[in-house]
Enzyme design. Structure first.
Site, PDB file in Angstrom:
ATOM      1  CB  THR A 106       5.081  83.486   1.942  1.00  0.00           C
ATOM      2  OG1 THR A 106       4.389  84.512   2.613  1.00  0.00           O
ATOM      3  CG2 THR A 106       5.894  82.682   2.926  1.00  0.00           C
ATOM      4  NE  ARG A 146      -0.617  88.285  10.598  1.00  0.00           N
ATOM      5  CZ  ARG A 146      -0.113  87.506   9.652  1.00  0.00           C
ATOM      6  NH1 ARG A 146       1.084  87.735   9.158  1.00  0.00           N
ATOM      7  NH2 ARG A 146      -0.795  86.487   9.192  1.00  0.00           N
ATOM      8  CB  VAL A 147       3.789  87.435  15.008  1.00  0.00           C
ATOM      9  CG1 VAL A 147       4.651  86.237  14.656  1.00  0.00           C
ATOM     10  CG2 VAL A 147       4.643  88.552  15.607  1.00  0.00           C
ATOM     11  CG  ASP A 158       2.052  80.869   8.707  1.00  0.00           C
ATOM     12  OD1 ASP A 158       1.895  82.035   8.296  1.00  0.00           O
ATOM     13  OD2 ASP A 158       2.362  79.929   7.952  1.00  0.00           O
ATOM     14  N   GLY A 168       0.228  81.258   3.131  1.00  0.00           N
ATOM     15  CA  GLY A 168      -1.218  81.459   3.206  1.00  0.00           C
ATOM     16  C   GLY A 168      -1.569  82.341   4.391  1.00  0.00           C
ATOM     17  N   GLY A 227      -1.726  83.273   7.778  1.00  0.00           N
ATOM     18  CA  GLY A 227      -0.982  82.746   8.917  1.00  0.00           C
ATOM     19  C   GLY A 227      -1.848  82.369  10.100  1.00  0.00           C
TER      20      GLY A 227
HETATM   21  N1  ASP Z   1       1.793  83.056   5.832  1.00  0.00           N
HETATM   22  C1  ASP Z   1       2.146  84.449   5.729  1.00  0.00           C
HETATM   23  C2  ASP Z   1       1.617  85.169   6.934  1.00  0.00           C
HETATM   24  O1  ASP Z   1       0.482  84.969   7.302  1.00  0.00           O
HETATM   25  C3  ASP Z   1       1.648  85.147   4.505  1.00  0.00           C
HETATM   26  C4  ASP Z   1       1.779  84.428   3.185  1.00  0.00           C
HETATM   27  O2  ASP Z   1       2.087  83.240   3.155  1.00  0.00           O
HETATM   28  O3  ASP Z   1       1.551  85.043   2.122  1.00  0.00           O
HETATM   29  O4  ASP Z   1       2.324  85.988   7.479  1.00  0.00           O
END
Ligand code: ASP
Length: 259
Positions: A123, A151-152, A154, A175, A177
């Site tokens: 990300t 799915r949504v 964070d 990370g 979410g």
């Molecule tokens: N935070 C992102 C999510 O959960 C994924 C990521 O940071 O790799 O959609």
């Protein structure tokens, strides 16, 4: 732009959901007036963070999702790209492996979802302080590998994956979410500064400790304070981040969790 580089899990090179398709989330927040814009579960948008900015500047809303966000993008002539622009061979293989193992993982995880990290990048997020004291934050992602359709995470949720307030700091998270959403970790950094007079480094340590101890959260964030100091905290094994100031040349760091 980071979304244009297929090495990152945002824009081109985004991870694939359970249907083998790309659905992206992005957000932006302006610390001057705490205005914000975000899009969730969008497809075919070349630069989701630019669409998030349009939501902030041109709509009456903060968050648009799915087909509504796509219609809004069309209205503002936002650049659209074909499916093939987003999907790389590496992401296709990664998804096939996750699907066959019925696993959900961070984009950089390998055989043990959420545990093992190799050198693929994830990300993307940015935080900034300008010379007038204005803070801003933005986050963009393809989400988790093999995530459910619709799915949504964070990244488009203000307070969870992004936050900016000129009185405190700007924060962008990465990370799992679901862990960020449950703890509102971006806003927590700001709250520690606002309510306990911590600086951005102290507030970041306090927030990551809560995140880790309370729910064994997996993730991290970058933050810059109103004084221009910055922090990066994470519970994942590794984190890559870069920074630059008027006094320092741009630098990139690849940190490994030592705690
Ligand atoms: N935070 C992102 C999510 O959960 C994924 C990521 O940071 O790799 O959609």
């Amino acid at each position: 732009m980071l979304e244009d580089d297929p090495i990152f899990n945002a824009g081109a090179g985004s991870v694939l959901n359970e249907k083998g398709e790309v659905e992206m989330d992005a957000s932006i927040m302006d610390g001057r007036d705490m205005s914000a814009g975000a899009v969730a579960a969008v497809t075919n948008i070349k630069n989701p963070v630019s669409l998030a900015r349009l939501v902030m500047e041109k709509s009456k809303h903060v968050l648009l999702l799915g087909t509504g966000a796509m219609e809004f993008a069309k209205k503002w002539n936002v650049e659209i790209a074909d499916r093939s622009y987003f999907i790389t061979d590496a992401r296709q293989k990664q998804w096939e492996a996750a699907r066959d193992a019925d696993a959900l993982s961070l984009d950089h995880s390998t055989s043990q979802p959420e545990k093992k990290i190799n050198n693929k990048m994830g990300t993307v997020g940015a935080v900034a302080l300008d010379s007038s004291g204005n803070l801003a934050a933005a986050t963009s992602t393809g989400g988790l590998v093999n995530k459910s359709f619709g799915r949504v995470g964070d990244s488009p949720i203000v307070g969870s994956g992004v936050f900016a307030d000129n009185d405190t700091c700007a924060v962008s998270c990465m990370g799992v979410g679901e862990h960020m959403i449950r703890t509102n970790v971006a806003k927590m950094v700001s709250d520690f500064m606002l309510m306990q007079n911590k600086d951005v480094a102290e507030a970041s340590v306090a927030a990551i400790e809560y995140f880790s101890k309370r729910i064994s959260g997996m993730g991290g964030f970058i933050a810059v304070g109103k004084d221009g100091k910055f922090a990066c905290e994470f519970t994942t094994p590794q984190m890559i981040y870069g920074f630059t100031t008027t006094e320092h040349e741009p630098a990139v760091r690849f940190d490994t969790l030592t705690k």
